[in-house]
Design an enzyme around this catalytic site. Sequence first.
Site, PDB file in Angstrom:
ATOM      1  N   GLY A  48       0.775  -1.239   0.000  1.00 16.66           N
ATOM      2  CA  GLY A  48       0.000   0.000   0.000  1.00 16.66           C
ATOM      3  C   GLY A  48       0.805   1.286   0.000  1.00 16.66           C
ATOM      4  CD  GLU A 103       1.653   0.825   7.281  1.00 15.69           C
ATOM      5  OE1 GLU A 103       1.331   0.923   6.083  1.00 15.69           O
ATOM      6  OE2 GLU A 103       1.282  -0.118   7.991  1.00 15.69           O
ATOM      7  CG  ASP A 104      -1.136   1.753   3.367  1.00 18.15           C
ATOM      8  OD1 ASP A 104      -0.858   1.468   4.549  1.00 18.15           O
ATOM      9  OD2 ASP A 104      -1.695   0.943   2.603  1.00 18.15           O
ATOM     10  CG  ASP A 107      -7.840   0.177  10.429  1.00 19.32           C
ATOM     11  OD1 ASP A 107      -8.589   0.989  10.950  1.00 19.32           O
ATOM     12  OD2 ASP A 107      -8.251  -0.884   9.914  1.00 19.32           O
ATOM     13  CE  LYS A 135      -9.647   3.155   7.751  1.00 17.15           C
ATOM     14  NZ  LYS A 135     -10.437   1.965   7.375  1.00 17.15           N
ATOM     15  CG  PHE A 156     -12.283  -0.492   3.240  1.00 16.88           C
ATOM     16  CD1 PHE A 156     -11.367  -1.065   4.124  1.00 16.88           C
ATOM     17  CD2 PHE A 156     -12.111  -0.706   1.885  1.00 16.88           C
ATOM     18  CE1 PHE A 156     -10.310  -1.838   3.658  1.00 16.88           C
ATOM     19  CE2 PHE A 156     -11.059  -1.485   1.411  1.00 16.88           C
ATOM     20  CZ  PHE A 156     -10.162  -2.055   2.305  1.00 16.88           C
ATOM     21  CB  VAL A 157     -10.229   5.063   2.015  1.00 15.04           C
ATOM     22  CG1 VAL A 157     -11.240   5.962   2.702  1.00 15.04           C
ATOM     23  CG2 VAL A 157      -9.046   4.794   2.938  1.00 15.04           C
ATOM     24  CG  ASP A 163      -5.447  -3.764  -1.494  1.00 17.83           C
ATOM     25  OD1 ASP A 163      -5.045  -3.329  -0.396  1.00 17.83           O
ATOM     26  OD2 ASP A 163      -5.737  -4.962  -1.672  1.00 17.83           O
ATOM     27  NE  ARG A 169      -2.196  -3.092  -4.121  1.00 19.36           N
ATOM     28  CZ  ARG A 169      -2.164  -3.244  -2.800  1.00 19.36           C
ATOM     29  NH1 ARG A 169      -2.020  -2.204  -2.022  1.00 19.36           N
ATOM     30  NH2 ARG A 169      -2.259  -4.440  -2.254  1.00 19.36           N
TER      31      ARG A 169
HETATM   32  P1  IMP Z   1      -3.601  -2.053  10.971  1.00 23.17           P
HETATM   33  O1  IMP Z   1      -2.619  -3.115  11.314  1.00 23.17           O
HETATM   34  O2  IMP Z   1      -4.999  -2.433  11.400  1.00 23.17           O
HETATM   35  O3  IMP Z   1      -3.223  -0.676  11.465  1.00 23.17           O
HETATM   36  O4  IMP Z   1      -3.752  -2.028   9.419  1.00 23.17           O
HETATM   37  C1  IMP Z   1      -2.863  -1.436   8.584  1.00 23.17           C
HETATM   38  C2  IMP Z   1      -3.023  -1.968   7.185  1.00 23.17           C
HETATM   39  O5  IMP Z   1      -4.376  -2.354   6.887  1.00 23.17           O
HETATM   40  C3  IMP Z   1      -2.721  -0.877   6.193  1.00 23.17           C
HETATM   41  O6  IMP Z   1      -1.345  -0.864   5.883  1.00 23.17           O
HETATM   42  C4  IMP Z   1      -3.587  -1.248   5.012  1.00 23.17           C
HETATM   43  O7  IMP Z   1      -2.902  -2.137   4.175  1.00 23.17           O
HETATM   44  C5  IMP Z   1      -4.777  -1.954   5.603  1.00 23.17           C
HETATM   45  N1  IMP Z   1      -5.939  -1.023   5.714  1.00 23.17           N
HETATM   46  C6  IMP Z   1      -6.476  -0.489   6.828  1.00 23.17           C
HETATM   47  N2  IMP Z   1      -7.514   0.305   6.554  1.00 23.17           N
HETATM   48  C7  IMP Z   1      -7.649   0.282   5.212  1.00 23.17           C
HETATM   49  C8  IMP Z   1      -8.568   0.929   4.290  1.00 23.17           C
HETATM   50  O8  IMP Z   1      -9.462   1.720   4.643  1.00 23.17           O
HETATM   51  N3  IMP Z   1      -8.376   0.629   2.979  1.00 23.17           N
HETATM   52  C9  IMP Z   1      -7.406  -0.203   2.523  1.00 23.17           C
HETATM   53  N4  IMP Z   1      -6.538  -0.814   3.336  1.00 23.17           N
HETATM   54  C10 IMP Z   1      -6.654  -0.579   4.673  1.00 23.17           C
END
Ligand code: IMP
Length: 185
Positions: A48, A103-104, A107, A135, A156-157, A163, A169
Site C-alpha cells: 500500500g 505506511e499508507d 488503522d 483512522k 474503508f478507503v 486496495d 491502487r
Molecule cells: P492495521 O494493522 O490495522 O493498522 O492495518 C494497517 C493496514 O491495513 C494498512 O497498511 C492497510 O494495508 C490496511 N488497511 C487499513 N484500513 C484500510 C482501508 O481503509 N483501505 C485499505 N486498506 C486498509
Amino acid sequence: MVSTDLHRDIEAVLLTEEQIQRRVAELGAQISKDYEGKELHLIGVLRGAVMFLADLMRSLTIPCSCDFIAISSYGMDTKSTGVVRILKDLDDSVQGRHVLIVEDIVDTGLTLNYILNLIRVRNPASVRVCALLDKPERRIVPVTIHYLGFTIPNQFVVGYGLDYRQQYRNLPYIGVLRPEIYGGG
Ligand code: IMP
C-alpha cells in the site's frame, strides 16, 4: 465485482490528487528540515505505501535510501484479523541508521506496532513513523505517528496505493468504496 470503470465503484472522493500531492510535498519539506545534515533510510510497508513512498522520496532534499518490508494484515477482507507475520523482510541492515517507516494507513495499529518492535531490536540510530492516513477510531494498540498526512473517519478507503482485493491502487485520489462492492451495503 470490480467495474470496468474503477471510478464507478467509488462512493465519494475523500482526498483529491491535488490535496494529496500538496500534503506529501509539505511532509517532504518538513522531514528534509528535521533530518538536515543526516542521511535517512525509508522503509516502505508493501504494498500500500508504494505510491506514497515514491512521491515522498522525490520531495526529500536530503540524502536517502529505501528498503521494503511486507507484513500480512487483512488478507482478502476489509477487517483486521489481528494476525500479523512477515511476508518479506528487509534486504538491508538498519543498524546505526536513521529509519523512517512509511505506511499508507494506520488503522488498528497492529501492523505498525509489530514493525516498530522488529526494527527497534535491530539497533537503528533512530526510528520515526510517517503515515499518509490515520483512522484513530479503530486503534487497538497505541502508536506514535511523527509525520501524518491526514486523519480520516472510520470508512474503508481505496486509491493512491490502497486496495480492496488488490484493486483500485492505481486511482490517483483516495475514495470511499461503495459498500455493495464488499458486501457491506
Ligand atoms: P492495521 O494493522 O490495522 O493498522 O492495518 C494497517 C493496514 O491495513 C494498512 O497498511 C492497510 O494495508 C490496511 N488497511 C487499513 N484500513 C484500510 C482501508 O481503509 N483501505 C485499505 N486498506 C486498509
